[in-house]
Design a protein around this motif. Structure first.
Motif, PDB file in Angstrom:
ATOM      1  N   GLN A  19       0.818  -1.207   0.000  1.00 20.62           N
ATOM      2  CA  GLN A  19       0.000   0.000   0.000  1.00 20.62           C
ATOM      3  C   GLN A  19       0.856   1.263   0.000  1.00 20.62           C
ATOM      4  OE1 GLN A  19      -2.509  -0.571   3.440  1.00 20.62           O
ATOM      5  NE2 GLN A  19      -4.068  -1.709   2.282  1.00 20.62           N
ATOM      6  N   THR A  20       1.972   1.220   0.704  1.00 21.24           N
ATOM      7  CA  THR A  20       2.865   2.387   0.720  1.00 21.24           C
ATOM      8  C   THR A  20       3.467   2.633  -0.655  1.00 21.24           C
ATOM      9  OG1 THR A  20       3.407   1.987   3.049  1.00 21.24           O
ATOM     10  CG2 THR A  20       4.915   3.380   1.797  1.00 21.24           C
ATOM     11  N   PHE A  21       3.940   1.574  -1.310  1.00 17.59           N
ATOM     12  CA  PHE A  21       4.482   1.715  -2.666  1.00 17.59           C
ATOM     13  C   PHE A  21       3.413   2.207  -3.633  1.00 17.59           C
ATOM     14  CE2 PHE A  21       7.902  -0.922  -1.006  1.00 17.59           C
ATOM     15  CZ  PHE A  21       9.010  -0.454  -1.688  1.00 17.59           C
ATOM     16  N   THR A  25       2.822   6.430  -5.704  1.00 14.66           N
ATOM     17  CA  THR A  25       2.626   6.731  -7.121  1.00 14.66           C
ATOM     18  C   THR A  25       1.344   7.527  -7.374  1.00 14.66           C
ATOM     19  OG1 THR A  25       1.439   4.646  -7.521  1.00 14.66           O
ATOM     20  CG2 THR A  25       3.845   4.637  -7.773  1.00 14.66           C
ATOM     21  N   ARG A  26       0.727   8.052  -6.323  1.00 16.09           N
ATOM     22  CA  ARG A  26      -0.525   8.762  -6.474  1.00 16.09           C
ATOM     23  C   ARG A  26      -0.448  10.126  -5.822  1.00 16.09           C
ATOM     24  NH1 ARG A  26      -4.158   5.338  -8.502  1.00 16.09           N
ATOM     25  NH2 ARG A  26      -5.849   6.840  -8.164  1.00 16.09           N
ATOM     26  N   LEU A  27      -1.222  11.054  -6.330  1.00 18.33           N
ATOM     27  CA  LEU A  27      -1.372  12.382  -5.746  1.00 18.33           C
ATOM     28  C   LEU A  27      -2.662  12.378  -4.934  1.00 18.33           C
ATOM     29  CD1 LEU A  27      -0.396  15.321  -5.497  1.00 18.33           C
ATOM     30  CD2 LEU A  27      -1.732  15.852  -7.539  1.00 18.33           C
ATOM     31  N   THR A  28      -2.527  12.285  -3.646  1.00 13.00           N
ATOM     32  CA  THR A  28      -3.693  12.157  -2.785  1.00 13.00           C
ATOM     33  C   THR A  28      -3.494  12.963  -1.515  1.00 13.00           C
ATOM     34  OG1 THR A  28      -5.084  10.574  -1.583  1.00 13.00           O
ATOM     35  CG2 THR A  28      -2.747  10.058  -1.747  1.00 13.00           C
ATOM     36  N   ARG A  29      -4.581  13.486  -1.010  1.00 15.48           N
ATOM     37  CA  ARG A  29      -4.571  14.278   0.211  1.00 15.48           C
ATOM     38  C   ARG A  29      -5.351  13.548   1.293  1.00 15.48           C
ATOM     39  NH1 ARG A  29      -1.190  18.546   0.527  1.00 15.48           N
ATOM     40  NH2 ARG A  29      -2.639  19.461   2.027  1.00 15.48           N
ATOM     41  N   LEU A  30      -4.973  13.781   2.539  1.00 10.42           N
ATOM     42  CA  LEU A  30      -5.655  13.171   3.660  1.00 10.42           C
ATOM     43  C   LEU A  30      -7.094  13.663   3.726  1.00 10.42           C
ATOM     44  CD1 LEU A  30      -5.196  11.301   6.118  1.00 10.42           C
ATOM     45  CD2 LEU A  30      -4.679  13.346   7.456  1.00 10.42           C
ATOM     46  N   GLY A  31      -8.047  12.733   3.628  1.00 10.88           N
ATOM     47  CA  GLY A  31      -9.459  13.083   3.676  1.00 10.88           C
ATOM     48  C   GLY A  31     -10.072  13.400   2.333  1.00 10.88           C
ATOM     49  N   GLY A 292      14.894  24.299   9.125  1.00  7.83           N
ATOM     50  CA  GLY A 292      14.888  22.920   8.672  1.00  7.83           C
ATOM     51  C   GLY A 292      16.194  22.188   8.837  1.00  7.83           C
ATOM     52  N   ASP A 293      17.158  22.734   9.562  1.00  5.03           N
ATOM     53  CA  ASP A 293      18.470  22.103   9.694  1.00  5.03           C
ATOM     54  C   ASP A 293      18.493  20.932  10.672  1.00  5.03           C
ATOM     55  OD1 ASP A 293      19.682  23.700   7.822  1.00  5.03           O
ATOM     56  OD2 ASP A 293      20.298  25.221   9.271  1.00  5.03           O
ATOM     57  N   THR A 294      17.388  20.674  11.370  1.00  4.29           N
ATOM     58  CA  THR A 294      17.279  19.461  12.179  1.00  4.29           C
ATOM     59  C   THR A 294      16.125  18.590  11.686  1.00  4.29           C
ATOM     60  OG1 THR A 294      15.905  20.646  13.806  1.00  4.29           O
ATOM     61  CG2 THR A 294      18.274  20.507  14.240  1.00  4.29           C
ATOM     62  N   SER A 295      15.661  18.844  10.472  1.00  2.00           N
ATOM     63  CA  SER A 295      14.580  18.058   9.897  1.00  2.00           C
ATOM     64  C   SER A 295      15.169  16.863   9.158  1.00  2.00           C
ATOM     65  CB  SER A 295      13.738  18.920   8.937  1.00  2.00           C
ATOM     66  OG  SER A 295      12.670  18.180   8.401  1.00  2.00           O
ATOM     67  N   VAL A 296      15.229  15.721   9.847  1.00  2.00           N
ATOM     68  CA  VAL A 296      15.753  14.506   9.245  1.00  2.00           C
ATOM     69  C   VAL A 296      14.670  13.857   8.394  1.00  2.00           C
ATOM     70  CG1 VAL A 296      17.410  14.149  11.111  1.00  2.00           C
ATOM     71  CG2 VAL A 296      15.127  13.151  11.272  1.00  2.00           C
ATOM     72  N   ALA A 297      15.006  12.744   7.758  1.00  2.00           N
ATOM     73  CA  ALA A 297      14.094  12.124   6.799  1.00  2.00           C
ATOM     74  C   ALA A 297      12.779  11.697   7.448  1.00  2.00           C
ATOM     75  CB  ALA A 297      14.768  10.923   6.133  1.00  2.00           C
ATOM     76  N   ILE A 298      12.840  11.052   8.609  1.00  2.00           N
ATOM     77  CA  ILE A 298      11.610  10.571   9.243  1.00  2.00           C
ATOM     78  C   ILE A 298      10.762  11.739   9.705  1.00  2.00           C
ATOM     79  CG2 ILE A 298      12.678  10.344  11.522  1.00  2.00           C
ATOM     80  CD1 ILE A 298       9.984   8.058   9.924  1.00  2.00           C
ATOM     81  N   TYR A 299      11.384  12.827  10.147  1.00  7.58           N
ATOM     82  CA  TYR A 299      10.624  14.008  10.557  1.00  7.58           C
ATOM     83  C   TYR A 299       9.951  14.648   9.351  1.00  7.58           C
ATOM     84  CZ  TYR A 299       9.459  18.359  12.926  1.00  7.58           C
ATOM     85  OH  TYR A 299       8.772  19.428  13.464  1.00  7.58           O
ATOM     86  N   GLU A 300      10.639  14.693   8.233  1.00 10.34           N
ATOM     87  CA  GLU A 300      10.074  15.279   7.017  1.00 10.34           C
ATOM     88  C   GLU A 300       8.928  14.416   6.486  1.00 10.34           C
ATOM     89  OE1 GLU A 300      10.186  18.498   4.279  1.00 10.34           O
ATOM     90  OE2 GLU A 300      11.129  18.133   6.227  1.00 10.34           O
ATOM     91  N   ILE A 301       9.056  13.103   6.596  1.00 12.45           N
ATOM     92  CA  ILE A 301       7.991  12.212   6.137  1.00 12.45           C
ATOM     93  C   ILE A 301       6.702  12.455   6.914  1.00 12.45           C
ATOM     94  CG2 ILE A 301       7.252   9.785   6.106  1.00 12.45           C
ATOM     95  CD1 ILE A 301      10.182   9.081   5.465  1.00 12.45           C
ATOM     96  N   GLY A 314       4.504  12.016   1.050  1.00 11.88           N
ATOM     97  CA  GLY A 314       5.071  11.395   2.246  1.00 11.88           C
ATOM     98  C   GLY A 314       5.426   9.941   2.024  1.00 11.88           C
ATOM     99  N   ALA A 315       4.572   9.206   1.292  1.00 10.48           N
ATOM    100  CA  ALA A 315       4.863   7.808   0.995  1.00 10.48           C
ATOM    101  C   ALA A 315       6.084   7.669   0.101  1.00 10.48           C
ATOM    102  CB  ALA A 315       3.648   7.154   0.334  1.00 10.48           C
TER     103      ALA A 315
END
Length: 345
Positions: A19-21, A25-31, A292-301, A314-315
């Motif tokens: 489902q994550t993969f 590949t889609r442009l979708t918004r929460l809700g 954003g200098d402490t924004s690591v990958a998981i935080y950005e996701i 995010g996916a």
């Protein structure tokens, strides 16, 4: 493997991964009621636009790594060729990180500046692993000695691991807070030093995150290194003492090789922790600041996918992080894993 175990893997591992993969590949918004298929559009915003360079950079780095390994296999220990091959191996390892950096987008033109996120992730992750494992080894070495009340000391050293990353972030926020922090107040009251706001300095903010996260996992490292010291052969240590080896020589030649299985295991687990489990610490301490200098990958996701509700982007970022972690883990098994020696092997 029984049917029940397979069903658990399908429901809780394979299905969410697929489902994550698919979501990447889609442009979708929460809700949002609908989503649009964008194929690799979410990935193209994170990577450079030239497909030739996108493929060439990792291939060159991989070729450099295998070339250095081939050179190492053809040289003898103690020769200048071997020393040169060791240097080439280190440079080849660094070239992999440079290749990843060159593959990510520098931003602009509608693309995401993912190079800064990647660089921040590498700096903070390496800092957590180095500080956490080094301090864990040093403290475990001291705590392993026979002292009065040693079991009590060891228990107190391990307990920080029971604290969640969020609580670690709150504790270190209270320590380094520029207005009411314990560290700031103590430096001003006792030494007359005006400590700057750590959230306004890239170096101080990243250092604070590294210290908080290293402290959180310090007890875990101490616990395993204490167990590792018990597996070190005392006969070899006593033989080294009889041969006149100094304490440092005994540690480097006898104790450290005996700890290689534990060190390899902790290297993998500490990297996993640094990549995936420091979101709450960053959220409570800096929230990605400064700039954003402490924004690591998981935080950005989580910021993009959950807070902003952009599930597709995010996916896509989570897929890239997953591929990077798998690649680093395989690389560790093929390099560090070969140098691990197990007792009796």
């Amino acid at each position: 493997m029984c049917i029940r175990d397979r069903a658990i893997l399908v429901v809780f591992l394979y299905t969410p991964a697929i489902q994550t993969f698919t979501l990447a590949t889609r442009l979708t918004r929460l809700g949002a009621p609908r989503s649009v298929d964008v194929c690799f559009g979410n990935f193209s915003e994170l990577l450079i636009g030239d497909p030739l360079r996108l493929v060439a950079y990792p291939l060159i780095a991989i070729g450099f790594v295998y070339g250095a390994r081939f050179w190492l296999s053809r040289t003898s220990v103690g020769t200048w060729q071997r020393r040169a091959a060791d240097v080439a191996a280190i440079v080849a390892m660094l070239s992999v990180f440079v290749a990843f950096y060159a593959m990510f987008s520098p931003g602009g033109g509608g693309n995401v500046d993912f190079r800064s996120v990647y660089l921040t992730t590498v700096i903070i992750s390496v800092g957590i692993v180095v500080v956490g494992m080094s301090l864990g080894l040093a403290i475990a070495y001291l705590a392993y000695r026979s002292i009065r009340g040693g079991s009590v000391y060891r228990t107190l050293l391990i307990w920080p691991y029971a604290i969640s990353p969020a609580v670690a972030g709150v504790l270190f926020f209270m320590i380094f807070d520029p207005t009411a922090g314990i560290f700031t107040h103590g430096m001003e009251s006792w030494l007359g030093i005006d400590v700057p706001n750590y959230r306004e300095s890239t170096f101080l903010a990243q250092t604070a995150i590294i210290l908080a996260s290293s402290w959180k996992i310090l007890g875990y490292n101490i616990l395993f290194y204490l167990a590792g010291f018990q597996a070190v052969s005392l006969d070899q240590v006593e033989a080294a003492v009889i041969d006149g080896a100094s304490p440092w020589q005994r540690f480097v030649k006898v104790v450290w090789p005996g700890l290689s299985p534990i060190t390899f295991f902790l290297l993998v687990t500490n990297l996993t922790y640094a990549f995936f489990e420091i979101y709450a610490t960053i959220e409570f301490m800096t929230r990605g600041a400064p700039a954003g200098d402490t924004s690591v990958a998981i935080y950005e996701i989580i910021r993009v996918g959950v807070n902003n509700g952009d599930l597709g982007r995010g996916a896509a970022q989570s897929v890239l992080l997953f591929i990077a972690v798998i690649g680093i883990t395989l690389w560790q098994f093929r390099t560090s894993g070969r140098r691990v020696t197990y007792g009796g092997a």
